[in-house]
Every structure is written in structure tokens, then in C-alpha cells.
Motif scaffolding. Structure first.
Motif: not given
Length: 379
Positions: A239-252
Motif C-alpha cells: 500500500d506504499v508507492p515504494a513497495g509497489q514500484d520495487r515489486l513492479a520493476g523486479f517483476r517486469d
């Protein structure tokens, strides 16, 4: 004319002016932080101030500048008020200045609900790095931060009131929760402030942040280059932008490498949550050979659990963290991690705020820093 209460014989503006070879008015502008003075002259005046031992009279200076030279450094959450019998969140007067040059407002009596919040803050090396960056930027400019905590509505109201009363010239805000209403409360009140990290909801506030997705890509590429193929991730709070972004970059990055399924367990940026997440992942995926944790504390927790289960790091499981905090260097083996230049980012927060206070830049802006990979023993 305001009478100068300093003892007779104390260095004066005139003494500094003679030493620097400039006018008294020029010295006054430099001492009072006026920005339209040539940098060479500013440096000459600062050297003269040091040579003469001149100390500005803060009371007289405040009358001229209408400034306190204090900046509120606010660590804010989004908690609710405690029950009426729990007085933990009632703010108390400002405490003494610590050895780090930070004047602290201690908002929580010992043992209350809020004391656990402050304990968590001081236990996380991230916040110490923020304080270091802010203090190192403000101190040479004759300013100091007042550390405040605001994790309940009453404490948030206190912060806004403190700023409205002119007790501090502006605020540097570090939010620990995605639903934190404080940034909007401050900006709605027309008060100058800068936020650490992108707000989760649209808010007209300047902020500094990191290119989190790019940092996660660095971690994924490094694990893949090591030959890891059964890779999992311990995310930050989603629910935190940094958590979302780090997951998105890694997953991509993993998907681009032909690995569309990514086992994950969510953590809370604490060592304990990293341990719990690693235990869940090992139970479900016992053959994993690479782990990316979205911060160093969780990566340290992951390493502990892996050792307890007889897995060698990095021979059996490579582990990468994020932040490059003191926890990364203290870990055994030392953590490979994505560096977040927290001290530089905190100093940039202070610079943006002082520019706003000086009237040189009132536009809302953002400054995004680039991450880098620090390779150590864990991966």
C-alpha cells in the motif's frame, strides 16, 4: 532601533564588515540568509564571521527576517487516536537538543502506544540517515531541525498548529503510511513543506524520491547474471508507492527474462517481517536459489532464516537488499544491495524548502535520484 543585548566587547556586524572588506549591509544580508549575494562575497563574509567570532543575535534577527531558523522534521504515520484513557498521543513541549543537533518534540510519554511508534522509527537506520542529511545541510546555514512525531490525528493537528504559529519556518515530512493525511493538511493550510517520497495520493507538495523500479531492475539483473533461476521476492508494504514500484520493476525484469511467475511474500520493511516472509517462501518453495528483499532489514531477516534452515548465502541462495543502510554492512555475509542515497536526498529536501522560504522558487517540483548496485558477499 532594537537594542543588542550582547555583552560589551562582543564582535559586531561592523567588525565583520571591516574584516571582510564589505559594507555592514552586505554582512547583514549574508548573515540573514538573503540569496542575492555573490558567492565569493558570501564566502568572504563567512570567513570573517569565523575569524571574529561573531554570533548573530537570534532575537533581533527574527524581528528583521520574521524567521525562526527552525525547520520541523516530521515523521508521520496514519494512526487513529488512542482511547480516551490512553494519553500517549498528547504532545508535550519541546525537549532538549540532542548531540546530533536536533531539537526534539517528544510527543509520547514513556510506555504509551505512541512510544512503540517512536521506538520503531529510531530502530530503523533509514531515519537516522534522513536526520544526518538534514542536519548536515541546515547546520552550516545557521538553522536546525525540530524533530516531531505525528501518528495520530491529535499529533497531526499539533504539527499544523505549530507551523501556523510560526514556531518553525516550514516542514520536512517523512511519511510511514500510504494513507497519511498530514501532507495534504499542511499544503491545504498554505504552509511550506517538502515530502520525502512520492505521495500516494495527488497532493500539491514538492518531494524527493528514488527511481525505485530502476533499482529493482538492477537487483533482478544481478541475480539472473549469477545464474539464479528459482527467484523469489520479499516485497515492502504494497500500500506504499515504494513497495509497489520495487515489486513492479523486479517483476517486469523477470518477465522480460522469460520468468513470468514470481513467488512473493509481503513484508513491512522490518527485520521481523523479513524473517516471517522468508520462512513462508522456504516452506512453499524449498528449492529457491535467489531472493530480492525490498529493503535491507528484511534481507537481514531473510539471511537469518536461511542460515537456520541450513542454506548457505550466497552459495545456496543469493540475497539482495535495498537501501545500502548500516544493516547491509553489518550483515554476515555483507549484503549486496541497491543503494538509495538517503543523506543526499534528505539534503535536497532541505534545499528545496529553503529555496521556497527565500522566495526563489514557489513552484511545486520533484527531484528523482538514481539508484546504484553495491555488490558485497551475499550475491
Amino acid at each position: 532601533m532594537t537594542e543588542d543585548p550582547r555583552p560589551a566587547g562582543s564582535p559586531t556586524l561592523e567588525d565583520v564588515a571591516r574584516a571582510a572588506g564589505v559594507s555592514r549591509a552586505t554582512v547583514s544580508r549574508v548573515v540573514n540568509g538573503v540569496r542575492n549575494v555573490d558567492p565569493v562575497i558570501q564566502e568572504s563574509v563567512r570567513q570573517a564571521v569565523a575569524a571574529t567570532g561573531y554570533t548573530p543575535n537570534r532575537a533581533a534577527r527574527s524581528l528583521v527576517t520574521r524567521r525562526t531558523d527552525a525547520i520541523a522534521l516530521v515523521v508521520s504515520g496514519a494512526g487513529d487516536d488512542p482511547a480516551p484513557e490512553d494519553e500517549a498521543a498528547v504532545p508535550r513541549p519541546a525537549g532538549p537538543t540532542g548531540g546530533d543537533g536536533v531539537a526534539r518534540r517528544t510527543d509520547e510519554p514513556d510506555g504509551g502506544a505512541g512510544s512503540s511508534f517512536t521506538a520503531e522509527v529510531f530502530a530503523d537506520p533509514f531515519f537516522g540517515r534522513v536526520v544526518t542529511g538534514v542536519v548536515n545541510y541546515l547546520r552550516p546555514r545557521g538553522m536546525y531541525p525540530v524533530l516531531m512525531f505525528a501518528e495520530t490525528s491529535r499529533a497531526r493537528d499539533e504539527v499544523v498548529s505549530y507551523l501556523r504559529q510560526g514556531s518553525a519556518d516550514g516542514a520536512l515530512v517523512v511519511s510511514t503510511h500510504a494513507d497519511d493525511p498530514l501532507p495534504a493538511l499542511i499544503t491545504d493550510a498554505g504552509l511550506p513543506a517538502v515530502l520525502y517520497a512520492r505521495p500516494s495520493r495527488p497532493t500539491r507538495i514538492s518531494y524527493v524520491d528514488l527511481a525505485h523500479q530502476d533499482g529493482a531492475r538492477l537487483a533482478a539483473e544481478h541475480l539472473l547474471a549469477r545464474g539464479c533461476r528459482r527467484i523469489a521476492t520479499i516485497t515492502g508494504p504494497l500500500d506504499v508507492p515504494a513497495g509497489q514500484d520495487r515489486l513492479a520493476g523486479f517483476r517486469d525484469t523477470m518477465a522480460r527474462a522469460g520468468q513470468p511467475y514470481l513467488p512473493l511474500a509481503e513484508g513491512r520493511f522490518t527485520q521481523e517481517s523479513g524473517e516471517a516472509a522468508m520462512a513462508r517462501l522456504l516452506a512453499e518453495y524449498p528449492d529457491l536459489d535467489g531472493v530480492f528483499a525490498a529493503n535491507d532489514l528484511m534481507a537481514v531477516g531473510a539471511c537469518h532464516v536461511l542460515r537456520e534452515h541450513g542454506r548457505r548465502v550466497p552459495e545456496d541462495v543469493a540475497v539482495i537488499g535495498f537501501d545500502d543502510s548500516s544493516a547491509a554492512a553489518a550483515c554476515r555475509p555483507p549484503l549486496t544491495t541497491v543503494r538509495q542515497p538517503v543523506e543526499e536526498m534528505a539534503a535536497e529536501m532541505a534545499r528545496l524548502l529553503l529555496d521556497r522560504l527565500a522566495g526563489s522558487d514557489r513552484a511545486v517540483t520533484s527531484v528523482i535520484f538514481e539508484p546504484s548496485l553495491v555488490v558485497r558477499g551475499s550475491a
